[in-house]
Design an enzyme around this catalytic site. Structure first.
Site, mmCIF file in Angstrom:
data_model
loop_
_atom_site.group_PDB
_atom_site.id
_atom_site.type_symbol
_atom_site.label_atom_id
_atom_site.label_comp_id
_atom_site.label_asym_id
_atom_site.label_seq_id
_atom_site.Cartn_x
_atom_site.Cartn_y
_atom_site.Cartn_z
ATOM 1 N N TRP A 194 11.771 0.361 -10.414
ATOM 2 C CA TRP A 194 10.731 -0.661 -10.540
ATOM 3 C C TRP A 194 10.723 -1.063 -12.007
ATOM 4 O O TRP A 194 10.424 -0.265 -12.876
ATOM 5 C CB TRP A 194 9.379 -0.080 -10.131
ATOM 6 C CG TRP A 194 8.236 -1.042 -10.274
ATOM 7 C CD1 TRP A 194 7.542 -1.313 -11.419
ATOM 8 C CD2 TRP A 194 7.658 -1.850 -9.254
ATOM 9 N NE1 TRP A 194 6.568 -2.230 -11.165
ATOM 10 C CE2 TRP A 194 6.617 -2.577 -9.855
ATOM 11 C CE3 TRP A 194 7.916 -2.022 -7.894
ATOM 12 C CZ2 TRP A 194 5.822 -3.475 -9.135
ATOM 13 C CZ3 TRP A 194 7.122 -2.907 -7.185
ATOM 14 C CH2 TRP A 194 6.100 -3.617 -7.801
ATOM 15 N N GLU A 203 -12.466 -3.753 0.679
ATOM 16 C CA GLU A 203 -11.240 -3.208 1.266
ATOM 17 C C GLU A 203 -10.608 -4.195 2.225
ATOM 18 O O GLU A 203 -9.384 -4.346 2.252
ATOM 19 C CB GLU A 203 -11.535 -1.880 1.973
ATOM 20 C CG GLU A 203 -10.336 -1.238 2.666
ATOM 21 C CD GLU A 203 -9.194 -0.871 1.732
ATOM 22 O OE1 GLU A 203 -8.100 -0.552 2.243
ATOM 23 O OE2 GLU A 203 -9.383 -0.910 0.495
#
Length: 622
Positions: A76, A495
């Site tokens: 990454w 959420e």
């Protein structure tokens, strides 16, 4: 972030390393590479940009690269753009590092983490004749190992130890030395790493799923520790070079639990696993109808001394904290602050010495959360960790630990781990309320009964998925979606909004419903989807009123509420009903349709549900 795999044994290493990297794809990556040794020959390095499939095809599934000792990495990008040159493994020699081939370098290595003083070290090495082909901090780290190895003519462990003393930052380092065939050396600080041994073979990985099909017996290497790994054996060392004795840990979940099991995506499988894992987590801490926290070591006497709670977390775990803070304050009468870990660790606020710092993390390796835990401990404040991974850094370092029994969670977007964290938060709230005398015996039994009913009610929510799939297809091309609610409904909205934005790439925001008129309502226009969470009885009418205001400005309304509140259909264009459970705990069931909505929207758009762009499962660097 990133993934590390290693193997040494009697089998061909490359296919095993590639298979392990495939199991770690969920961590997020932009390039991948392997380095394999065949006996005493130098390492052969192969690197590719993009999907792991590119590396797999280039090496014929690993069959084209011979050797029984090897390391691999999915990168990454942090220092340096995604490219073959910047991809790992890196070598100590002065080569281009951009393609395949046998390298004559003394040291070949891969690394997760960030070396904060890499520029200073790079300058030092340049003065000693080292040339650099990449923009990565990892190349600097590998060449620093090479420098000490050659300068002092010492063994690998001593060379790595000297390197680590000079390094500032985080790392999970894995290296091979040309002079030491059949051996892999590793070191760790803050970034996760496990080592497995089984019948003449040894395995290294960033996370359990990478090696679970080969062994369930693993060792957790500690911070500032090193290890020498040969076929079927591992030896641990501290920074002084002294051997460290460790006991292996048996992983309890099966290899099959890390597979899709017939579902199209891991996320959908994990959504459907929630009734079981929530049941497992409940049964761990509720025995014979009573809460038992003996395993955590947190006693009633400890609880009575707590005058403040700080819940510290990131991402979805922070949303757990946002919801649990309402429950604890109401049940236990203790003030709660829910803090983002990345902010908490840099705040200058005075901390209550009689507080409990609750850190929440699925992986137990989240960098900011781990740093916040250490800050609390440095200040002498008791800590409790809610984590999913046994033996993780946070689990080892916290004073008390509550384990969730979610099993391996592969999809980047958390679902089942989130639900299990909520359950732990509810249990803690009830236990604190009982200890503080605010929850009497009658209420205690009632709350326990409500908790135990949650798994079956989650199951009922899953039965409504076809309607949600239909609705998601209608709004797959939406540009903006707003989630609103008050109190616990606001936490649910946070959420739900995250689930939507992270896997569908639709701009989505969650707002406390009462804040709409303070600016946000100006964004509402014809056809804008507004999703209201309407589960809190005492706040229901107020949130309905806010939704009506949105509708008068052209919004299309979706409501999530409990069974029986059918009057909401007069106001909302689409309604999802969830089974009734006590208002404190209804977030556990109300989140299910929002998880499904995010999932089906992503599927309708043809996106990679399990591996959304730019995201990683475990954020182990700042």
């Amino acid at each position: 972030m990133c993934g590390i795999v290693g193997y040494v044994g009697r089998k061909q290493a490359a296919p095993i390393v590639l298979d392990g990297l495939a199991k770690l794809e969920y961590r997020g990556y932009d390039s991948a590479g392997i380095a394999i040794r065949d006996g005493e020959k130098p390492a052969e390095v192969v690197k590719e940009v993009g999907k792991l499939e590119n590396l797999y095809n280039k090496t014929d599934g690993g069959k084209a690269v011979k050797g029984t000792c090897g390391i691999g990495h999915t990168r990454w990008a942090t220092h340096g753009a995604p490219s073959k040159t910047n991809a790992h493994p890196h070598v100590s020699g002065n080569c281009t590092g951009s393609g395949s081939g046998v390298v004559e370098s003394e040291v070949v290595g891969v690394h997760n983490g960030i070396i904060e003083n890499f520029a200073e070290l790079k300058d030092k090495l340049s003065r000693h004749g080292y040339q650099f082909y990449s923009q990565t901090d990892t190349e600097v780290l590998v060449k620093l190992v090479d420098y000490y190895y050659k300068k002092y003519k010492m063994g690998p462990i001593d060379a790595i130890a000297k390197t680590l003393v000079r390094v500032r930052g985080s790392y999970a380092l894995e290296v091979m030395f040309t002079d030491h065939p059949g051996e892999i050396y590793v070191a760790r600080k803050d970034s996760p790493m496990i080592i497995g041994v089984n019948d003449g073979e040894s395995f290294i990985a960033s996370d359990v799923p990478a090696i679970l099909k080969h062994t369930r017996n693993v060792y957790y290497i500690g911070n500032l520790e090193m290890a020498k790994i040969v076929a079927g054996q591992v030896t641990f060392f501290n920074l002084d070079g002294d051997e460290v004795q460790k006991e292996s840990v048996e992983i309890e979940f099966s290899a099959e639990s890390a597979e899709k099991g017939g579902f199209e995506h891991f996320m959908m499988k994990e959504i459907h696993e929630q009734p079981k894992v929530v049941t497992d987590t409940l049964n761990k801490y509720i025995v014979d109808g009573k809460i038992d926290l003996a395993e955590t070591g947190l006693t009633d006497e400890d609880i009575k001394k707590i005058s403040q709670i700080y819940i510290v977390a990131c991402g979805s775990a922070w949303h757990v904290g946002m919801e649990v803070q309402y429950v604890i304050e109401d049940m236990a009468g203790v003030p709660v602050r829910c803090e983002l870990a990345s902010e908490f660790r840099y705040r200058k606020m005075p901390l209550n010495k009689n507080a409990l710092v609750v850190v929440v993390s699925q992986s137990g390796e989240t960098a900011d959360t781990l740093a916040a835990l250490r800050l609390a401990k440095d200040k002498g404040i008791k800590t409790l960790a809610i984590v999913n991974v046994v033996g993780s850094s946070i689990a080892r370092e916290a004073d008390h630990v509550m384990y969730t029994l979610a099993g391996p969670e592969i999809s980047v977007a958390t679902t089942k781990a989130y639900s299990c964290q909520l359950i732990c938060g509810y249990i803690l709230a009830i236990k604190m309320g009982l200890a503080n005398g605010l929850v009497d015996e009658e209420k205690y039994k009632y709350y326990i009964g409500e908790l135990m009913s949650i798994p079956s009610k989650i199951e009922k929510c899953l039965n409504d998925k076809e309607r949600i799939q239909w609705f998601a297809s209608k709004f797959a091309n939406a540009k903006d979606i707003f989630f609103i609610g008050r109190g616990i409904d606001y936490a649910i909205s946070l959420e739900g909004s995250l689930k939507m934005k992270e896997i569908s790439y639709i701009h989505s925001e969650a707002y406390a419903a009462g804040e709409l008129k303070h600016g946000t309502i100006s964004l509402i226009e014809e056809g804008t989807l507004v999703i209201g969470s309407l589960t809190q009885s005492d706040l229901y009418e107020k949130t309905v009123s806010n939704m009506v205001e949105c509708k008068s400005r052209g919004a299309y309304l979706m409501g999530v509420t409990e069974n029986g509140k059918y009057d909401v259909e007069d106001m909302c264009d689409f309604v999802v009903y969830v089974p009734k459970v006590d208002d404190h705990f209804i977030g556990s069931v109300a989140i299910i349709p929002l998880q499904l909505l995010g999932y089906y929207t992503s599927v309708a758009k043809g996106l990679d549900v399990d591996k959304p762009r730019n995201l990683a499962k475990s954020v182990t660097v700042e």
